[in-house]
Design a protein around this motif. Sequence first.
Motif, PDB file in Angstrom:
ATOM      1  N   ALA A 228       0.895  -1.221   0.462  1.00 25.30           N
ATOM      2  CA  ALA A 228       0.230   0.076   0.219  1.00 25.30           C
ATOM      3  C   ALA A 228       1.170   0.962  -0.279  1.00 25.30           C
ATOM      4  CB  ALA A 228      -0.991  -0.245   1.160  1.00 25.30           C
ATOM      5  N   GLU A 229       1.930   1.187   0.407  1.00 25.52           N
ATOM      6  CA  GLU A 229       2.846   2.382   0.714  1.00 25.52           C
ATOM      7  C   GLU A 229       3.683   2.558  -0.726  1.00 25.52           C
ATOM      8  OE1 GLU A 229       7.681   3.938   2.929  1.00 25.52           O
ATOM      9  OE2 GLU A 229       6.539   1.776   3.564  1.00 25.52           O
ATOM     10  N   GLN A 230       3.610   2.152  -0.957  1.00 24.68           N
ATOM     11  CA  GLN A 230       4.309   1.372  -2.833  1.00 24.68           C
ATOM     12  C   GLN A 230       3.547   1.992  -3.584  1.00 24.68           C
ATOM     13  OE1 GLN A 230       6.749  -1.823  -3.597  1.00 24.68           O
ATOM     14  NE2 GLN A 230       7.012  -2.289  -1.506  1.00 24.68           N
ATOM     15  N   LEU A 231       2.370   1.772  -3.414  1.00 22.87           N
ATOM     16  CA  LEU A 231       1.278   2.164  -4.136  1.00 22.87           C
ATOM     17  C   LEU A 231       1.056   4.016  -4.170  1.00 22.87           C
ATOM     18  CD1 LEU A 231      -1.431  -1.469  -4.181  1.00 22.87           C
ATOM     19  CD2 LEU A 231      -0.043   0.135  -6.418  1.00 22.87           C
ATOM     20  N   PHE A 232       1.031   4.384  -2.769  1.00 20.14           N
ATOM     21  CA  PHE A 232       0.233   5.811  -2.534  1.00 20.14           C
ATOM     22  C   PHE A 232       1.438   6.324  -2.845  1.00 20.14           C
ATOM     23  CE2 PHE A 232      -2.534   3.579   0.503  1.00 20.14           C
ATOM     24  CZ  PHE A 232      -3.348   3.836   0.366  1.00 20.14           C
ATOM     25  N   SER A 233       2.975   5.772  -2.457  1.00 23.38           N
ATOM     26  CA  SER A 233       4.235   6.787  -3.693  1.00 23.38           C
ATOM     27  C   SER A 233       3.280   7.331  -4.419  1.00 23.38           C
ATOM     28  CB  SER A 233       5.121   6.157  -3.292  1.00 23.38           C
ATOM     29  OG  SER A 233       5.628   5.706  -1.606  1.00 23.38           O
ATOM     30  N   ALA A 234       3.046   6.182  -5.905  1.00 22.56           N
ATOM     31  CA  ALA A 234       3.488   5.811  -6.728  1.00 22.56           C
ATOM     32  C   ALA A 234       1.854   7.251  -7.568  1.00 22.56           C
ATOM     33  CB  ALA A 234       3.028   4.534  -7.608  1.00 22.56           C
ATOM     34  N   ALA A 235       1.266   6.854  -6.668  1.00 25.39           N
ATOM     35  CA  ALA A 235       0.013   8.014  -6.840  1.00 25.39           C
ATOM     36  C   ALA A 235       0.347   9.502  -6.139  1.00 25.39           C
ATOM     37  CB  ALA A 235      -1.564   7.342  -5.707  1.00 25.39           C
ATOM     38  N   ILE A 236       1.040   9.394  -5.111  1.00 26.94           N
ATOM     39  CA  ILE A 236       1.784  10.957  -5.298  1.00 26.94           C
ATOM     40  C   ILE A 236       2.961  11.346  -6.050  1.00 26.94           C
ATOM     41  CG2 ILE A 236       3.136  12.025  -3.250  1.00 26.94           C
ATOM     42  CD1 ILE A 236       1.926  10.429  -0.989  1.00 26.94           C
ATOM     43  N   LEU A 237       3.672  10.762  -7.100  1.00 24.01           N
ATOM     44  CA  LEU A 237       4.580  10.948  -7.742  1.00 24.01           C
ATOM     45  C   LEU A 237       3.351  11.448  -8.836  1.00 24.01           C
ATOM     46  CD1 LEU A 237       7.174   8.542  -7.585  1.00 24.01           C
ATOM     47  CD2 LEU A 237       7.554  10.885  -6.644  1.00 24.01           C
ATOM     48  N   ARG A 238       2.219  10.983  -8.540  1.00 25.53           N
ATOM     49  CA  ARG A 238       1.667  11.774 -10.696  1.00 25.53           C
ATOM     50  C   ARG A 238       0.661  12.416 -10.021  1.00 25.53           C
ATOM     51  NH1 ARG A 238       1.277   8.869 -15.406  1.00 25.53           N
ATOM     52  NH2 ARG A 238       2.000   6.649 -15.150  1.00 25.53           N
ATOM     53  N   THR A 239       0.592  12.757  -8.535  1.00 27.29           N
ATOM     54  CA  THR A 239      -0.939  14.111  -8.434  1.00 27.29           C
ATOM     55  C   THR A 239      -0.267  14.817  -7.140  1.00 27.29           C
ATOM     56  OG1 THR A 239      -2.288  13.651  -9.828  1.00 27.29           O
ATOM     57  CG2 THR A 239      -2.945  15.306  -8.313  1.00 27.29           C
ATOM     58  N   PRO A 240       0.729  15.378  -6.379  1.00 28.33           N
ATOM     59  CA  PRO A 240       1.854  15.540  -5.263  1.00 28.33           C
ATOM     60  C   PRO A 240       0.849  16.855  -4.410  1.00 28.33           C
ATOM     61  CG  PRO A 240       2.302  16.544  -7.186  1.00 28.33           C
ATOM     62  CD  PRO A 240       2.068  15.534  -7.893  1.00 28.33           C
ATOM     63  N   GLU A 241      -0.079  16.990  -5.490  1.00 27.30           N
ATOM     64  CA  GLU A 241      -1.497  18.323  -4.602  1.00 27.30           C
ATOM     65  C   GLU A 241      -2.527  17.515  -4.022  1.00 27.30           C
ATOM     66  OE1 GLU A 241      -2.474  18.526  -8.667  1.00 27.30           O
ATOM     67  OE2 GLU A 241      -0.690  18.488  -7.743  1.00 27.30           O
ATOM     68  N   GLU A 242      -2.668  16.400  -4.816  1.00 31.48           N
ATOM     69  CA  GLU A 242      -4.040  15.573  -3.745  1.00 31.48           C
ATOM     70  C   GLU A 242      -3.532  15.348  -2.235  1.00 31.48           C
ATOM     71  OE1 GLU A 242      -6.870  14.475  -2.082  1.00 31.48           O
ATOM     72  OE2 GLU A 242      -7.603  14.788  -4.238  1.00 31.48           O
ATOM     73  N   PRO A 243      -3.556  16.138  -1.271  1.00 31.21           N
ATOM     74  CA  PRO A 243      -3.287  15.416   0.411  1.00 31.21           C
ATOM     75  C   PRO A 243      -4.157  13.776   0.857  1.00 31.21           C
ATOM     76  CG  PRO A 243      -5.096  17.244  -0.395  1.00 31.21           C
ATOM     77  CD  PRO A 243      -4.991  16.660  -0.684  1.00 31.21           C
ATOM     78  N   LEU A 244      -5.113  13.725   0.280  1.00 32.72           N
ATOM     79  CA  LEU A 244      -6.036  12.089   0.062  1.00 32.72           C
ATOM     80  C   LEU A 244      -4.477  10.908   0.536  1.00 32.72           C
ATOM     81  CD1 LEU A 244      -8.266  10.987   1.229  1.00 32.72           C
ATOM     82  CD2 LEU A 244      -8.905  10.133  -1.031  1.00 32.72           C
ATOM     83  N   SER A 245      -3.395  11.017  -0.571  1.00 30.85           N
ATOM     84  CA  SER A 245      -2.546  10.126  -1.166  1.00 30.85           C
ATOM     85  C   SER A 245      -1.225  10.442  -0.086  1.00 30.85           C
ATOM     86  CB  SER A 245      -2.857  10.086  -2.003  1.00 30.85           C
ATOM     87  OG  SER A 245      -3.593   9.882  -3.327  1.00 30.85           O
ATOM     88  N   TRP A 246      -1.183  11.465   0.958  1.00 32.74           N
ATOM     89  CA  TRP A 246       0.020  11.314   1.768  1.00 32.74           C
ATOM     90  C   TRP A 246      -0.694  11.699   3.339  1.00 32.74           C
ATOM     91  CZ3 TRP A 246       4.579  13.300   0.853  1.00 32.74           C
ATOM     92  CH2 TRP A 246       4.934  14.131  -0.255  1.00 32.74           C
ATOM     93  N   VAL A 247      -2.295  11.533   3.251  1.00 33.59           N
ATOM     94  CA  VAL A 247      -2.666  10.735   4.336  1.00 33.59           C
ATOM     95  C   VAL A 247      -2.725   9.178   4.114  1.00 33.59           C
ATOM     96  CG1 VAL A 247      -4.848  10.596   5.836  1.00 33.59           C
ATOM     97  CG2 VAL A 247      -4.531  12.960   4.791  1.00 33.59           C
ATOM     98  N   ALA A 248      -3.022   8.804   3.355  1.00 30.38           N
ATOM     99  CA  ALA A 248      -3.142   7.625   3.473  1.00 30.38           C
ATOM    100  C   ALA A 248      -2.017   6.982   3.055  1.00 30.38           C
ATOM    101  CB  ALA A 248      -4.257   7.164   1.868  1.00 30.38           C
ATOM    102  N   ARG A 249      -0.674   7.361   2.569  1.00 36.22           N
ATOM    103  CA  ARG A 249       0.302   6.852   2.994  1.00 36.22           C
ATOM    104  C   ARG A 249       0.976   7.005   4.372  1.00 36.22           C
ATOM    105  NH1 ARG A 249       5.877   9.349  -0.256  1.00 36.22           N
ATOM    106  NH2 ARG A 249       5.904  10.365   1.005  1.00 36.22           N
ATOM    107  N   GLY A 250       0.346   8.677   4.736  1.00 37.31           N
ATOM    108  CA  GLY A 250       0.699   8.424   6.260  1.00 37.31           C
ATOM    109  C   GLY A 250       0.749   6.861   7.307  1.00 37.31           C
ATOM    110  N   ILE A 251      -0.565   6.288   7.346  1.00 35.75           N
ATOM    111  CA  ILE A 251      -1.299   5.744   7.591  1.00 35.75           C
ATOM    112  C   ILE A 251      -0.694   4.223   7.620  1.00 35.75           C
ATOM    113  CG2 ILE A 251      -3.516   4.148   7.518  1.00 35.75           C
ATOM    114  CD1 ILE A 251      -4.916   6.576   7.561  1.00 35.75           C
TER     115      ILE A 251
END
Length: 268
Positions: A158-181
């Motif tokens: 999950a961490e790897q996938l959220f990291s990849a999502a963040i690289l796509r759209t770094p301004e979306e906070p939801l993926s940062w929260v998800a990766r933090g969890i």
Amino acid sequence: MNPSRWMPLLGLWLIAIPVHAENMDDLIKVLEDGECRNCRLADADLVHADLRDADLRDARLQRANLGEAQLDGADLSGANLSFTSLRGASLRGANLEGSVLHGTDLRDADLSGARLSPNALEEAHWQGATGINRAMQSHAALHNAGVEASQSGRWSEAEQLFSAAILRTPEEPLSWVARGISRSEQAKDQLAEQDFRYAAVLYEQQGADAWANQLYNAADSISTRRFEPTEQKAGNGLGNQLLEGTINGFKMLAPLAAKALIPLGLGL
């Protein structure tokens, strides 16, 4: 399509397998001829079927079971594959442009060289699939795949996938929260704290001050926990514990798109 591959077995296939296709004539046609444009094959049981190079343009294949089917080179453009199981299927070089992949199970499928429409995988399940071009993986598709991995307790994935999502759209906070969890669940407290703080900044920029404050509080709690003696730490999972009474961790781990949830027990 070479008839010698299926002719000796066609009769046995139809007798031995409980087929419930929408239209039996279409089912026989596709097995005999390897082409059946606009076929009505909803609910068909075609596990392990050899449909290489088949012409299935605009076919109705909703809820069909094509688990581990051979579909290399098949033309499925415009086909309705809603809730269809293609788990473990070989789709090398297949044309899936314009197909409907709402809730489609593509887990462990081989999509090497397959052609898909942009963002086609956002509503499909594709964990473990191979050959997926990076361009096919939108931010929402990556985030949603991370959600599924987290729901199964696969926090590292999950961490790897959220990291990849963040690289796509770094301004979306939801993926940062998800990766933090997901990082907190692995006791990566310093990294989790950083993710929560950055997500808080993004929410502030969006005017969502209440959510930002809750994330700052969560980050502060993690920071305090990091400096506690090891024996006093509650263990992994702090991210969800901290957020549960505030912004609700599981709510934050929601899919970004209206993703259909196929009954994943379907198929093999």
